[in-house]
Enzyme design. Structure first.
Site, short mmCIF file in Angstrom:
data_model
loop_
_atom_site.label_atom_id
_atom_site.label_comp_id
_atom_site.label_asym_id
_atom_site.label_seq_id
_atom_site.Cartn_x
_atom_site.Cartn_y
_atom_site.Cartn_z
N ILE A 123 0.90 -1.16 0.00
CA ILE A 123 0.00 0.00 0.00
C ILE A 123 0.94 1.20 0.00
O ILE A 123 1.60 1.48 1.00
CB ILE A 123 -0.95 0.01 1.22
CG1 ILE A 123 -1.89 -1.18 1.15
CG2 ILE A 123 -1.73 1.32 1.26
CD1 ILE A 123 -2.83 -1.31 2.33
N PRO A 124 1.04 1.89 -1.13
CA PRO A 124 2.13 2.85 -1.36
C PRO A 124 1.98 4.21 -0.68
O PRO A 124 1.81 5.24 -1.35
CB PRO A 124 2.15 2.97 -2.88
CG PRO A 124 0.72 2.77 -3.27
CD PRO A 124 0.20 1.73 -2.31
N CYS A 125 2.09 4.24 0.63
CA CYS A 125 2.00 5.50 1.36
C CYS A 125 3.17 6.42 1.01
O CYS A 125 3.07 7.64 1.20
CB CYS A 125 1.91 5.26 2.86
SG CYS A 125 3.21 4.22 3.53
N HIS A 126 4.24 5.87 0.47
CA HIS A 126 5.38 6.70 0.07
C HIS A 126 5.03 7.62 -1.10
O HIS A 126 5.72 8.60 -1.34
CB HIS A 126 6.59 5.82 -0.30
CG HIS A 126 6.36 4.91 -1.46
ND1 HIS A 126 5.76 3.67 -1.31
CD2 HIS A 126 6.64 5.04 -2.78
CE1 HIS A 126 5.69 3.09 -2.49
NE2 HIS A 126 6.21 3.90 -3.40
N ARG A 127 3.92 7.37 -1.78
CA ARG A 127 3.50 8.18 -2.92
C ARG A 127 2.68 9.41 -2.51
O ARG A 127 2.16 10.11 -3.36
CB ARG A 127 2.69 7.33 -3.90
CG ARG A 127 3.50 6.21 -4.53
CD ARG A 127 2.69 5.38 -5.49
NE ARG A 127 3.48 4.23 -5.91
CZ ARG A 127 2.96 3.08 -6.33
NH1 ARG A 127 1.66 2.94 -6.41
NH2 ARG A 127 3.75 2.08 -6.69
#
Length: 161
Positions: A123-127
């Site tokens: 789940i790409p929270c870095h984006r």
């Protein structure tokens, strides 16, 4: 409740990534993990999620097709679902996500939900970045250095020199 877990890990460019899964899916990812602190845990390096994460770091994989088994508040689940729709190589702001989930003034709560994401990268929270373009925090592990690496990897199409 099923308490059966499997553990795996990979050595990645941002440190050791420790993966905890249930039969229903991945439930926890820790970046920069110290395997020595849990000597009693038996880990494998060839789980499907380990393989997909290695493919991601090699620039081969842009999307994950693994099940997750995560728990959160209804608000967190909405945020995490919205994060999952951010395309590889793209970013959105905390405010964008807040508007998308119907809480236009909830950008701080969105940031908090991002910090509680149990399966970063998948789940790409870095984006997610600040409205001013600043990276903000990265509780997924490894801090801003890891977030910068992940965003650079994706912006380059998976080809970091």
């Amino acid at each position: 409740m099923n308490n059966f877990y499997t553990f795996s890990y990979i050595n990645s460019p941002i440190g050791i990534i420790f993966i905890k899964s249930t039969p229903a899916g991945v439930c926890q990812i820790d970046i920069g993990y110290n395997l020595n602190k849990d000597i009693s845990i038996v880990c494998t390096k060839d789980s499907p999620v380990s393989i997909q994460l290695m493919e991601y770091f090699q620039g081969i994989r842009k999307n994950f097709n693994i099940k997750v088994d995560i728990k959160g508040t209804p608000f967190q689940m909405k945020v995490w679902k919205a994060l999952s729709s951010i395309p590889y190589g793209s970013t959105k702001t905390y405010k964008d996500i807040a508007i998308e989930i119907g809480s236009p003034k909830g950008y701080r709560a969105v940031a908090q939900a991002c910090s509680k994401n149990p399966v970063p990268i998948i789940i790409p929270c870095h984006r997610v970045v600040g409205s001013n373009g600043r990276l903000g925090g990265y509780s997924g592990g490894g801090g801003i250095k890891s977030k910068t690496y992940l965003l650079t990897l994706e912006k380059s199409g998976g080809q970091i020199v």
